[in-house]
Design an enzyme around this catalytic site. Sequence first.
Site, mmCIF file in Angstrom:
data_model
loop_
_atom_site.group_PDB
_atom_site.id
_atom_site.type_symbol
_atom_site.label_atom_id
_atom_site.label_comp_id
_atom_site.label_asym_id
_atom_site.label_seq_id
_atom_site.Cartn_x
_atom_site.Cartn_y
_atom_site.Cartn_z
ATOM 1 N N GLU A 79 -7.217 -0.396 6.445
ATOM 2 C CA GLU A 79 -8.328 -0.431 5.481
ATOM 3 C C GLU A 79 -9.490 0.479 5.856
ATOM 4 O O GLU A 79 -10.172 1.015 4.978
ATOM 5 C CB GLU A 79 -8.832 -1.871 5.303
ATOM 6 N N ALA A 116 -2.845 -3.980 -0.846
ATOM 7 C CA ALA A 116 -3.447 -4.199 -2.151
ATOM 8 C C ALA A 116 -3.288 -2.909 -2.949
ATOM 9 O O ALA A 116 -3.166 -1.820 -2.376
ATOM 10 C CB ALA A 116 -4.921 -4.542 -1.984
ATOM 11 N N GLY A 144 -3.111 -5.510 2.802
ATOM 12 C CA GLY A 144 -2.816 -6.802 2.187
ATOM 13 C C GLY A 144 -1.377 -7.238 2.397
ATOM 14 O O GLY A 144 -1.075 -8.430 2.349
ATOM 15 N N GLU A 188 -1.375 -8.824 5.754
ATOM 16 C CA GLU A 188 -2.087 -10.106 5.600
ATOM 17 C C GLU A 188 -1.174 -11.153 4.964
ATOM 18 O O GLU A 188 -1.176 -12.320 5.352
ATOM 19 C CB GLU A 188 -3.355 -9.888 4.772
HETATM 20 N N1 DAK Z 1 -1.580 0.824 -3.703
HETATM 21 C C1 DAK Z 1 -1.158 1.463 -4.815
HETATM 22 N N2 DAK Z 1 -0.137 2.318 -4.831
HETATM 23 C C2 DAK Z 1 0.508 2.526 -3.669
HETATM 24 C C3 DAK Z 1 0.144 1.884 -2.465
HETATM 25 C C4 DAK Z 1 -0.968 0.986 -2.526
HETATM 26 N N3 DAK Z 1 -1.371 0.300 -1.454
HETATM 27 N N4 DAK Z 1 0.961 2.314 -1.489
HETATM 28 C C5 DAK Z 1 1.824 3.165 -2.056
HETATM 29 N N5 DAK Z 1 1.559 3.292 -3.378
HETATM 30 C C6 DAK Z 1 2.260 4.133 -4.362
HETATM 31 C C7 DAK Z 1 1.927 5.586 -4.193
HETATM 32 O O1 DAK Z 1 0.703 5.897 -4.833
HETATM 33 C C8 DAK Z 1 3.113 6.224 -4.881
HETATM 34 O O2 DAK Z 1 2.941 6.084 -6.274
HETATM 35 P P1 DAK Z 1 3.200 7.362 -7.261
HETATM 36 O O3 DAK Z 1 2.285 8.422 -6.786
HETATM 37 O O4 DAK Z 1 4.649 7.699 -7.059
HETATM 38 O O5 DAK Z 1 2.904 6.838 -8.623
HETATM 39 C C9 DAK Z 1 4.262 5.314 -4.485
HETATM 40 O O6 DAK Z 1 3.654 4.061 -4.134
HETATM 41 C C10 DAK Z 1 5.052 5.802 -3.286
HETATM 42 O O7 DAK Z 1 4.140 6.019 -2.224
HETATM 43 P P2 DAK Z 1 4.037 7.411 -1.435
HETATM 44 O O8 DAK Z 1 4.509 8.539 -2.301
HETATM 45 O O9 DAK Z 1 2.688 7.487 -0.845
HETATM 46 O O10 DAK Z 1 5.148 7.185 -0.299
HETATM 47 P P3 DAK Z 1 5.163 7.846 1.145
HETATM 48 O O11 DAK Z 1 6.511 7.526 1.696
HETATM 49 O O12 DAK Z 1 4.737 9.285 1.100
HETATM 50 O O13 DAK Z 1 4.059 7.059 1.989
HETATM 51 C C11 DAK Z 1 2.885 5.096 2.752
HETATM 52 C C12 DAK Z 1 4.231 5.678 2.235
HETATM 53 C C13 DAK Z 1 3.051 3.573 2.844
HETATM 54 C C14 DAK Z 1 2.565 5.651 4.138
HETATM 55 C C15 DAK Z 1 1.757 5.500 1.748
HETATM 56 O O14 DAK Z 1 2.177 5.112 0.429
HETATM 57 C C16 DAK Z 1 0.461 4.804 2.040
HETATM 58 O O15 DAK Z 1 -0.287 5.184 2.933
HETATM 59 N N6 DAK Z 1 0.122 3.816 1.202
HETATM 60 C C17 DAK Z 1 -1.156 3.117 1.294
HETATM 61 C C18 DAK Z 1 -1.124 2.161 2.452
HETATM 62 C C19 DAK Z 1 -2.455 1.500 2.625
HETATM 63 O O16 DAK Z 1 -3.497 2.094 2.862
HETATM 64 N N7 DAK Z 1 -2.422 0.179 2.482
HETATM 65 C C20 DAK Z 1 -3.593 -0.619 2.570
HETATM 66 C C21 DAK Z 1 -4.152 -0.766 1.215
HETATM 67 S S1 DAK Z 1 -5.782 -1.405 1.286
HETATM 68 C C22 DAK Z 1 -10.359 -6.823 -0.308
HETATM 69 C C23 DAK Z 1 -9.181 -7.441 -0.442
HETATM 70 C C24 DAK Z 1 -8.060 -6.878 0.025
HETATM 71 C C25 DAK Z 1 -8.079 -5.649 0.600
HETATM 72 C C26 DAK Z 1 -9.265 -5.012 0.722
HETATM 73 C C27 DAK Z 1 -10.395 -5.570 0.273
HETATM 74 N N8 DAK Z 1 -11.503 -7.397 -0.794
HETATM 75 C C28 DAK Z 1 -11.412 -8.616 -1.457
HETATM 76 C C29 DAK Z 1 -12.727 -6.723 -0.735
HETATM 77 C C30 DAK Z 1 -6.876 -5.053 1.011
HETATM 78 C C31 DAK Z 1 -6.806 -3.718 1.077
HETATM 79 C C32 DAK Z 1 -5.565 -3.041 1.270
HETATM 80 O O17 DAK Z 1 -4.506 -3.588 1.365
#
Ligand code: DAK
Length: 260
Positions: free
Chosen positions: A134, A66, A111, A114
Amino acid sequence: MTDMPVLRRDADGVRILTVDRPDKLNALDRQTLAALDAAFAAAAEDAAVRAIVLTGSGTKAFVAGADIAEMNALTAIEGREFSLLGQRLMRRIERMPKPVLAMVNGYALGGGLELAMACHLRIAADSARLGQPEVNLGLVPGFGGTQRLLRLAGRAAALELCLLGTPVDATRAQQLGLVNRVVPAADLEAETMKLAAQLAASAPLALRGVLDAVVVGGECGLEEGLQFETAQFALLFASEDMREGTSAFVEKRKPLFRNR
Ligand code: DAK
């Protein structure tokens, strides 16, 4: 041709949907969730579409989750809407009347995993990484991740991935039962399209029967599931495709299924 930010392409009965936010590793914001929902609704209705492949733009990510930046700014009311939108999309994919293959070309996190788990089959590049991180954001999976992971890969895997929040590589994901196939990244599209083409040439009513029986069966008791299977089985005796498939076998030729 497209509901931006989701690209749409058709090839021989296969619809390829691509989440197209490569700069954000294809993260799911509200606009993308809504576009995906519309794209799957349209694919369900279109009789020319026999199978669907879902993937992400670029080589780095399927979907990295997400959109964290968007989520960070949501009010509680907007958060509820976000949740409903995501859960509706996942459910729509899971209940699609035709097979959906996730072509996991890189990170499938939060997400993103998921989304892949709502699909019926998952083909992963050997470079892919999958996880439910998460907890690292102070969250739990919100688009059904705890429940689908539990049902797909069991309690041990669900607790490992969701509690630790550490992604696993594609090989480990396959060992856990999370992905069906792992292929070299360079072969991912060809291998996925080969499976999609096989499904697109298969008997659509039979595929739908399998999808309905397995998805419903995963959510009810064995007795009800068996009854449901019997009903699906009986129903197919009314189809031309069942006559064609069995006749083709007897006549030692290839069947030609017409979705009737
Ligand atoms: N959201 C927004 N932007 C993201 C992103 C994300 N999930 N993942 C990556 N990006 C963006 C980065 O911010 C960066 O943007 P800029 O800074 O260049 O503008 C760009 O994509 C490239 O990412 P990185 O520079 O970080 O690239 P790296 O190779 O260094 O790292 C990475 C890749 C995948 C390890 C890292 O980007 C990362 O850790 N990303 C986040 C992964 C993550 O935590 N995913 C889970 C998200 S939480 C709910 C419903 C749904 C959910 C929760 C609650 N409710 C209804 C309550 C779901 C939650 C999730 O999915």
